[in-house]
Design a protein around this motif. Structure first.
Motif, PDB file in Angstrom:
ATOM      1  N   ALA A 131       0.698  -1.191  -0.160  1.00 38.16           N
ATOM      2  CA  ALA A 131      -0.037  -0.296  -0.010  1.00 38.16           C
ATOM      3  C   ALA A 131       0.949   1.426   0.181  1.00 38.16           C
ATOM      4  CB  ALA A 131      -0.798  -0.197   1.257  1.00 38.16           C
ATOM      5  N   GLY A 132       2.105   1.299   0.698  1.00 38.72           N
ATOM      6  CA  GLY A 132       2.641   2.281   0.491  1.00 38.72           C
ATOM      7  C   GLY A 132       3.213   3.129  -0.645  1.00 38.72           C
ATOM      8  N   ASP A 133       3.545   2.347  -1.644  1.00 36.46           N
ATOM      9  CA  ASP A 133       3.589   2.866  -2.863  1.00 36.46           C
ATOM     10  C   ASP A 133       2.452   3.427  -3.741  1.00 36.46           C
ATOM     11  OD1 ASP A 133       6.547   2.432  -3.022  1.00 36.46           O
ATOM     12  OD2 ASP A 133       6.011   0.469  -3.343  1.00 36.46           O
ATOM     13  N   ILE A 134       1.394   2.782  -3.429  1.00 40.33           N
ATOM     14  CA  ILE A 134      -0.033   3.219  -3.831  1.00 40.33           C
ATOM     15  C   ILE A 134      -0.335   4.606  -3.478  1.00 40.33           C
ATOM     16  CG2 ILE A 134      -2.423   2.613  -4.401  1.00 40.33           C
ATOM     17  CD1 ILE A 134      -1.723  -0.532  -4.352  1.00 40.33           C
ATOM     18  N   VAL A 135       0.054   4.480  -1.976  1.00 38.99           N
ATOM     19  CA  VAL A 135      -0.546   6.081  -1.517  1.00 38.99           C
ATOM     20  C   VAL A 135       0.133   7.074  -1.982  1.00 38.99           C
ATOM     21  CG1 VAL A 135      -0.431   7.144   0.765  1.00 38.99           C
ATOM     22  CG2 VAL A 135      -1.521   4.946   0.661  1.00 38.99           C
ATOM     23  N   SER A 136       1.686   6.773  -1.735  1.00 34.58           N
ATOM     24  CA  SER A 136       2.641   7.879  -2.219  1.00 34.58           C
ATOM     25  C   SER A 136       2.312   8.417  -3.617  1.00 34.58           C
ATOM     26  CB  SER A 136       4.185   7.783  -1.946  1.00 34.58           C
ATOM     27  OG  SER A 136       4.386   6.488  -2.574  1.00 34.58           O
ATOM     28  N   THR A 137       1.988   7.488  -4.542  1.00 30.90           N
ATOM     29  CA  THR A 137       1.624   7.624  -6.131  1.00 30.90           C
ATOM     30  C   THR A 137       0.497   8.388  -6.211  1.00 30.90           C
ATOM     31  OG1 THR A 137       2.873   5.811  -6.796  1.00 30.90           O
ATOM     32  CG2 THR A 137       1.347   6.719  -8.077  1.00 30.90           C
ATOM     33  N   GLY A 138      -0.535   8.451  -5.254  1.00 28.82           N
ATOM     34  CA  GLY A 138      -1.605   8.821  -4.999  1.00 28.82           C
ATOM     35  C   GLY A 138      -1.556  10.426  -4.783  1.00 28.82           C
ATOM     36  N   PHE A 139      -0.699  10.641  -3.849  1.00 26.76           N
ATOM     37  CA  PHE A 139      -0.751  12.111  -3.549  1.00 26.76           C
ATOM     38  C   PHE A 139       0.309  12.760  -4.823  1.00 26.76           C
ATOM     39  CE2 PHE A 139      -0.500  10.752   1.042  1.00 26.76           C
ATOM     40  CZ  PHE A 139      -1.285  11.939   1.632  1.00 26.76           C
ATOM     41  N   SER A 140       1.098  11.980  -5.338  1.00 25.79           N
ATOM     42  CA  SER A 140       1.971  12.575  -6.368  1.00 25.79           C
ATOM     43  C   SER A 140       0.892  12.759  -7.628  1.00 25.79           C
ATOM     44  CB  SER A 140       3.025  11.744  -6.892  1.00 25.79           C
ATOM     45  OG  SER A 140       3.865  11.601  -5.829  1.00 25.79           O
ATOM     46  N   ALA A 141      -0.116  12.072  -7.975  1.00 25.81           N
ATOM     47  CA  ALA A 141      -1.185  12.210  -8.738  1.00 25.81           C
ATOM     48  C   ALA A 141      -1.884  13.445  -8.550  1.00 25.81           C
ATOM     49  CB  ALA A 141      -1.887  11.001  -9.067  1.00 25.81           C
ATOM     50  N   TYR A 142      -2.116  13.559  -7.138  1.00 20.13           N
ATOM     51  CA  TYR A 142      -3.027  14.814  -6.701  1.00 20.13           C
ATOM     52  C   TYR A 142      -2.182  16.164  -7.166  1.00 20.13           C
ATOM     53  CZ  TYR A 142      -5.629  17.962  -3.876  1.00 20.13           C
ATOM     54  OH  TYR A 142      -6.284  19.209  -3.060  1.00 20.13           O
ATOM     55  N   ILE A 143      -0.928  16.062  -6.799  1.00 24.46           N
ATOM     56  CA  ILE A 143      -0.117  17.415  -7.213  1.00 24.46           C
ATOM     57  C   ILE A 143      -0.173  17.648  -8.665  1.00 24.46           C
ATOM     58  CG2 ILE A 143       2.007  18.076  -7.094  1.00 24.46           C
ATOM     59  CD1 ILE A 143       2.736  16.808  -4.431  1.00 24.46           C
ATOM     60  N   ILE A 144      -0.038  16.554  -9.353  1.00 26.59           N
ATOM     61  CA  ILE A 144      -0.050  16.714 -11.007  1.00 26.59           C
ATOM     62  C   ILE A 144      -1.520  17.415 -11.248  1.00 26.59           C
ATOM     63  CG2 ILE A 144      -0.232  15.796 -13.176  1.00 26.59           C
ATOM     64  CD1 ILE A 144       2.210  13.958 -12.219  1.00 26.59           C
ATOM     65  N   TYR A 145      -2.504  16.703 -10.684  1.00 31.64           N
ATOM     66  CA  TYR A 145      -3.859  17.277 -10.895  1.00 31.64           C
ATOM     67  C   TYR A 145      -3.982  18.883 -10.522  1.00 31.64           C
ATOM     68  CZ  TYR A 145      -8.958  18.367 -10.008  1.00 31.64           C
ATOM     69  OH  TYR A 145     -10.122  19.106  -9.696  1.00 31.64           O
ATOM     70  N   LEU A 146      -3.599  19.165  -9.520  1.00 33.37           N
ATOM     71  CA  LEU A 146      -3.489  20.609  -9.205  1.00 33.37           C
ATOM     72  C   LEU A 146      -2.878  21.405 -10.301  1.00 33.37           C
ATOM     73  CD1 LEU A 146      -3.196  20.594  -5.415  1.00 33.37           C
ATOM     74  CD2 LEU A 146      -5.206  21.166  -6.247  1.00 33.37           C
ATOM     75  N   ALA A 147      -1.540  20.654 -10.614  1.00 37.79           N
ATOM     76  CA  ALA A 147      -0.803  21.648 -11.492  1.00 37.79           C
ATOM     77  C   ALA A 147      -1.651  21.776 -12.999  1.00 37.79           C
ATOM     78  CB  ALA A 147       0.514  20.920 -11.790  1.00 37.79           C
ATOM     79  N   THR A 148      -2.480  20.897 -13.366  1.00 42.06           N
ATOM     80  CA  THR A 148      -3.051  21.040 -14.438  1.00 42.06           C
ATOM     81  C   THR A 148      -4.088  22.498 -14.420  1.00 42.06           C
ATOM     82  OG1 THR A 148      -5.010  19.746 -13.691  1.00 42.06           O
ATOM     83  CG2 THR A 148      -3.216  18.510 -14.869  1.00 42.06           C
ATOM     84  N   ILE A 192       6.748  10.620 -12.025  1.00 34.39           N
ATOM     85  CA  ILE A 192       5.887   9.901 -10.941  1.00 34.39           C
ATOM     86  C   ILE A 192       5.860   8.441 -11.284  1.00 34.39           C
ATOM     87  CG2 ILE A 192       3.519   9.808 -10.007  1.00 34.39           C
ATOM     88  CD1 ILE A 192       3.817  12.491  -9.683  1.00 34.39           C
ATOM     89  N   GLY A 193       5.751   8.041 -12.730  1.00 35.30           N
ATOM     90  CA  GLY A 193       5.809   6.672 -13.243  1.00 35.30           C
ATOM     91  C   GLY A 193       6.949   6.118 -12.748  1.00 35.30           C
ATOM     92  N   LEU A 194       8.192   6.769 -13.117  1.00 32.73           N
ATOM     93  CA  LEU A 194       9.453   6.008 -12.769  1.00 32.73           C
ATOM     94  C   LEU A 194       9.568   5.927 -11.342  1.00 32.73           C
ATOM     95  CD1 LEU A 194      12.185   5.225 -13.981  1.00 32.73           C
ATOM     96  CD2 LEU A 194      13.114   7.772 -13.417  1.00 32.73           C
ATOM     97  N   GLU A 195       9.285   6.984 -10.643  1.00 29.25           N
ATOM     98  CA  GLU A 195       9.494   6.751  -9.281  1.00 29.25           C
ATOM     99  C   GLU A 195       8.455   5.716  -8.444  1.00 29.25           C
ATOM    100  OE1 GLU A 195      10.342   9.936  -6.102  1.00 29.25           O
ATOM    101  OE2 GLU A 195       8.598   9.413  -5.801  1.00 29.25           O
ATOM    102  N   ALA A 196       7.332   5.550  -9.174  1.00 30.32           N
ATOM    103  CA  ALA A 196       6.266   4.460  -8.680  1.00 30.32           C
ATOM    104  C   ALA A 196       6.942   3.038  -9.080  1.00 30.32           C
ATOM    105  CB  ALA A 196       4.924   4.568  -9.182  1.00 30.32           C
ATOM    106  N   ALA A 197       7.402   2.949 -10.439  1.00 31.40           N
ATOM    107  CA  ALA A 197       7.968   1.798 -10.814  1.00 31.40           C
ATOM    108  C   ALA A 197       9.229   1.272  -9.975  1.00 31.40           C
ATOM    109  CB  ALA A 197       8.212   1.494 -12.576  1.00 31.40           C
ATOM    110  N   VAL A 198      10.060   2.151 -10.053  1.00 30.93           N
ATOM    111  CA  VAL A 198      11.400   1.660  -9.061  1.00 30.93           C
ATOM    112  C   VAL A 198      11.087   1.350  -7.613  1.00 30.93           C
ATOM    113  CG1 VAL A 198      13.609   2.340  -8.508  1.00 30.93           C
ATOM    114  CG2 VAL A 198      12.834   2.998 -10.654  1.00 30.93           C
ATOM    115  N   GLY A 199       9.924   2.136  -7.215  1.00 30.20           N
ATOM    116  CA  GLY A 199       9.583   2.204  -5.845  1.00 30.20           C
ATOM    117  C   GLY A 199       9.090   0.789  -5.343  1.00 30.20           C
TER     118      GLY A 199
END
Length: 144
Positions: free
Chosen positions: A45-62, A78-85
């Motif tokens: 769950a850790g990587d999913i939660v942190s990727t969710g936070f990162s996706a929210y930041i991108i959403y705000l940036a849009t 974000i994808g790279l960090e999620a994949a390697v994470g």
């Protein structure tokens, strides 16, 4: 969005990015980590939660009309960090060093510097008025 809402959104992005990537200083060093690699230690769950936070930041940036090229770079970060994470321990060390949210914040700030320099100026004036004795920690992006 009006200027006040845009400033509030930019400040929310900055706070979340710094919380995720640079909130905690390592004593005796100049290295900082955020809660992203710490959350990543939670199996599954850790990587999913942190990727969710990162996706929210991108959403705000849009909301700032970021160009597609920059948006793709942000998603790649974000994808790279999620994949390697997903790799135990190595992925968490990568999260601590790569800092995708700070990279994405820099992309957004560079875009705003080029398209809406008044937002950047207002944000820095507000930050200085709230904390006048603190040194500036962020350098301005070079003008192109």
């Amino acid at each position: 969005m009006n200027t006040a809402e845009r400033l509030a959104t930019l400040n929310r992005i900055r706070k979340l990015s710094r919380l995720m990537d640079t909130a905690i200083g390592i004593p005796g060093t100049r290295f900082r980590i955020g809660i992203d690699p710490i959350i990543g230690l939670i199996p599954g769950a850790g990587d999913i939660v942190s990727t969710g936070f990162s996706a929210y930041i991108i959403y705000l940036a849009t909301h700032f009309g970021i160009p597609a090229k920059d948006l793709r770079q942000m998603i790649f970060n974000i994808g790279l960090e999620a994949a390697v994470g997903t790799v135990p321990l190595v992925g968490d060390l990568f999260d601590a060093y790569y800092k995708s949210n700070i990279r994405n914040l820099a992309i957004l700030e560079q875009h705003l510097q080029a398209t809406e320099p008044e937002i950047e100026e207002l944000a820095s004036v507000r930050a200085e008025s709230r904390e006048p004795n603190l040194p500036k920690t962020r350098e301005k992006a070079p003008q192109i």
